[in-house]
Design an enzyme around this catalytic site. Structure first.
Site, short mmCIF file in Angstrom:
data_model
loop_
_atom_site.label_atom_id
_atom_site.label_comp_id
_atom_site.label_asym_id
_atom_site.label_seq_id
_atom_site.Cartn_x
_atom_site.Cartn_y
_atom_site.Cartn_z
N HIS A 308 18.78 -21.02 16.28
CA HIS A 308 18.15 -21.14 17.60
C HIS A 308 18.78 -22.31 18.33
O HIS A 308 19.10 -23.32 17.72
CB HIS A 308 16.64 -21.36 17.45
CG HIS A 308 15.90 -21.07 18.70
ND1 HIS A 308 15.76 -21.99 19.71
CD2 HIS A 308 15.29 -19.93 19.12
CE1 HIS A 308 15.08 -21.44 20.70
NE2 HIS A 308 14.78 -20.20 20.38
N ASP A 366 12.32 -13.74 15.60
CA ASP A 366 12.71 -12.33 15.47
C ASP A 366 12.93 -11.89 14.04
O ASP A 366 13.07 -10.70 13.77
CB ASP A 366 14.00 -12.08 16.27
CG ASP A 366 13.70 -12.08 17.75
OD1 ASP A 366 12.60 -11.65 18.11
OD2 ASP A 366 14.57 -12.49 18.53
#
Ligand code: ACO
Length: 431
Positions: A308, A366
């Site tokens: 991320h 996710d």
């Protein structure tokens, strides 16, 4: 807020220049470079916005090192535990959680605006049955702008409220119709006696042939997924919505642009890509091979659902999602789910591997959301639509914050030109 402190920029051959330092409530201070070009004739270069704050915002705060996510100051864990998605939508929009009366009024407004124009429902017939539902979403949400021209009067706060309520109410219907159309099943009308999320499941999985009774564990899980995805500061799709909106464009057209951006596998499309990757790995014995590939500089393969831009410790949403995943699989009798076992093993090995540890790569939201959605019965191609449904709340609130900011200007980045120097067009025989 401007502090007393100043940053001094020294550029060879130029006089030193001072720039104000802006102090946030939480997070990194910012050097205010808005006058950089005026003072020095230079631009700042920051492709990918690695160090650039593009706006002031009072909506969401992320501390990537601590793994903290706050909506209007409230930690995501507390919101996921104590609130439903509509409470969170209200909070993001109005800045405070609703009291009992506000909650009842807001839920009633949303529930009674869930139908879409019949003409809009006919739009779906124009798409191929095998069209990706995100492509359908880009089209249908963009088409809201053709149905609600008055939405363009964004100077009117009442109109902005209507825009917000309307799109939050209609998004579940739009997503469910995209699914029904792809399946060739009849469209199901919304049911006002159900909660927001139960109604969405009804429109997705109900048929006119029999009553659909949503499972409360599944409803709670999906509602939490919506909460976890509702906003996430200035990510790519939110910045897209802000940039599109900065020209004064119709808000629904801006949301459509955000949906297009979210679709990419480096962003919201990662949940779909992650599940495909788990299917491709297929067996725990092949995990080391894929870890090896993810580390290989010459192999474009990346571990989907890992990494991320902001979270460099852990993604708090991933922690919550992992818990939801276990609860849903337990409720549905899928505890030995092959993909869940595979995901746990992949996570375990990656978290112990030096490459992932050094680069601070952790599972993101996710990583587990695809497994939950698959267990619920949502097809892989619809995963990012679920994300878009929830993120529409954040996009609309961010759009409104941008449009009501007294410092608001059309977004217009500059560039570092590296093309051909000025030259003259040669005649045809000399080319
Ligand atoms: N697998 C293997 N290596 C990775 C991964 C990964 N998933 N993610 C990053 N890396 C490596 C990069 O190759 C890079 O290595 P290098 O320093 O040797 O060049 C390093 O880690 C830093 O990664 P960047 O791509 O530079 O980091 P950035 O902040 O630009 O990208 C991103 C973040 C796009 C999320 C990236 O980690 C990625 O592509 N992950 C997979 C896709 C994904 O899961 N996206 C969902 C994001 S969450 C969301 O949108 C809801």
């Amino acid at each position: 807020m401007t502090s007393e402190r100043k940053a001094t920029l020294i550029i060879e051959g130029h006089e030193p220049q001072e720039f104000p330092v802006l102090t946030p409530v939480h997070g990194n201070e910012c050097v205010d470079f808005r006058n950089l070009a005026a003072k020095t004739g230079m631009f700042s270069y920051d492709s990918g916005y690695m160090s650039t704050a593009s706006c002031r915002s009072a909506i969401t705060y992320i501390d990537g090192d601590k793994g903290e996510l706050l909506y209007r100051g409230y930690p995501i864990e507390q919101l996921a535990e104590q609130c439903n998605f509509l409470d969170v939508a209200y909070l993001l929009k109005h800045g405070e959680l609703p009291n009992t009366q506000q909650k009842a009024e807001f839920e009633n407004i949303i529930k009674t605006h869930t139908m879409i124009h019949e003409q809009m429902a006919r739009f779906y017939q124009g798409f191929r049955r095998d069209a990706h539902p995100m492509a359908v979403m880009v089209g249908v949400v963009g088409a809201l702008s053709a149905f609600y021209h008055e939405a363009e009067d964004f100077t009117d706060p009442r109109q902005r409220n209507i825009n917000f309520n309307r799109i939050v109410a209609k998004l579940p219907t739009i997503v469910a119709l995209a699914y029904k159309y792809s399946m060739g099943e009849p469209f199901m009308y919304p049911r006002n006696n159900l909660s927001y999320t139960a109604n969405f499941l009804h429109m997705m999985f109900g048929t006119p042939c029999e009553e659909y009774v949503p499972n409360p564990v599944v409803v709670k899980a999906l509602d939490t997924i919506f909460i976890l995805h509702a906003d996430h500061e200035q990510n790519a799709s939110t910045s897209t919505v802000r940039l599109a909106g900065s020209s004064g464009a119709n808000p629904y057209a801006c949301i459509s642009a955000g949906i297009g951006c979210l679709w990419g596998p480096a962003h919201g499309g990662a949940n779909e890509a992650c599940l495909k990757m788990l299917e491709e790995i297929g067996d725990i014995s092949r995990v080391p091979e894929y870890i090896r590939r993810a580390k290989d500089k010459d192999d474009p393969f990346k571990l989907m659902g890992f990494g991320h831009r902001v979270y460099k410790n852990f993604d708090p949403r991933a922690k919550l999602m992992r818990k939801i995943c276990a609860e849903v699989l337990h409720e549905l009798g899928l505890v030995n789910d092959r993909l869940f076992e595979l995901a746990l093993e992949l996570e375990r090995i990656a978290l112990e591997d030096d490459y992932f540890v050094e680069k601070k790569l952790y599972p993101n939201v996710d990583f587990y959301s695809g497994i939950v959605q698959k267990a619920i019965g949502i097809p892989t191609s619809m995963f990012t639509c679920i994300f878009a449904l929830a993120r529409t709340v954040g996009w609309m609130v961010q759009w409104e914050e941008m449009i009501s900011d007294p410092e608001y200007k059309i977004g217009r980045p500059r560039q570092l030109y590296v093309g051909a120097p000025r030259r003259d067009v040669p005649s045809l025989d000399k080319r």
